[in-house]
Scaffold this active site. Sequence first.
Site, PDB file in Angstrom:
ATOM      1  N   GLU A   1       0.865  -1.170   0.000  1.00 32.02           N
ATOM      2  CA  GLU A   1       0.000   0.000   0.000  1.00 32.02           C
ATOM      3  C   GLU A   1       0.908   1.229   0.000  1.00 32.02           C
ATOM      4  OE1 GLU A   1      -2.780   0.151   3.198  1.00 32.02           O
ATOM      5  OE2 GLU A   1      -3.717  -1.747   2.677  1.00 32.02           O
TER       6      GLU A   1
ATOM      7  N   ASP B   1      -6.020   8.642   9.545  1.00 32.39           N
ATOM      8  CA  ASP B   1      -4.627   8.380   9.879  1.00 32.39           C
ATOM      9  C   ASP B   1      -4.293   8.842  11.288  1.00 32.39           C
ATOM     10  OD1 ASP B   1      -4.348   7.521   7.279  1.00 32.39           O
ATOM     11  OD2 ASP B   1      -3.666   9.466   6.542  1.00 32.39           O
TER      12      ASP B   1
END
Length: 282
Positions: A54, A65
Amino acid sequence: MTTTGQTRIQTRFQACAAEGRAALVTFITAGDPDFDTASAILHALPAAGADIIELGVPFTDPMADGIPVQLAGQRALKAGQTLKKTLAMVEAFRKAGHDTPIVLMGYYNPIYVYGVERFLSDAKAAGVDGLIVVDLPPEEDAELCLPALAAGVNFIRLATPTTDDKRLPKVLQNTSGFVYYVSMTGVTGGTIANYDAVGEAVARIKRHTDLPVAVGFGVKTAADAAAIAKGADGVVVGSSLVERIRLSLDVQGKATEKTVSAVTSLVSELAAGVRSVARAAA
């Protein structure tokens, strides 16, 4: 579900299943801490044991995040990373002969600004295999998901502990490549509290789809990876890897001779953890 034909992602999961093990999915942020170092890390990941990569597209306003990945994005943006440069990283990776699947993970805004049609054309040409766009729900599939599938790019959807059986079919409707199960509520970088609950969630998702299910968020060590590999088709690790990058930098925040190996050494440990769990070969 709309299909894209056989892709590198599907082929890799099938190969791992044939070996009787889960796949290791590793995350790094494109351009962190700079373009050349991030490119060197990217090229080194397959040999270290990454089955799928990724590649995070840095964005100024991330939602999913945690702090380590936020900081990685900030470092990358400060160093001048762009979506165009991220695609160039992938293109160079393919020209070097690597066939490890690459999934771009990020947010819709940079893609929208780039232009969806142009982005998908350039991404496919560069060698991108899949997309994870965390802020586009299934109700917005016409924006990017369906065009991506039509272009032959897998669109990977997230399922979470709050995705119940009523919601899950909608989430899975146009998902391809694999399903990314987020092991906890909240953001990246937390700690998994209950491995049994994660295993039960994976089993529940599998009752709704034949796609592989990979588990991420909270996987930090080889022991964590092994615990998840017992029930999942893939184990995703990100925050621990980008934290290794941060800890390897000098006082000015620049890469050192230890930066690449700091990441690859942990990937090798994680790969050993994943491979320590034998499963029935598919």
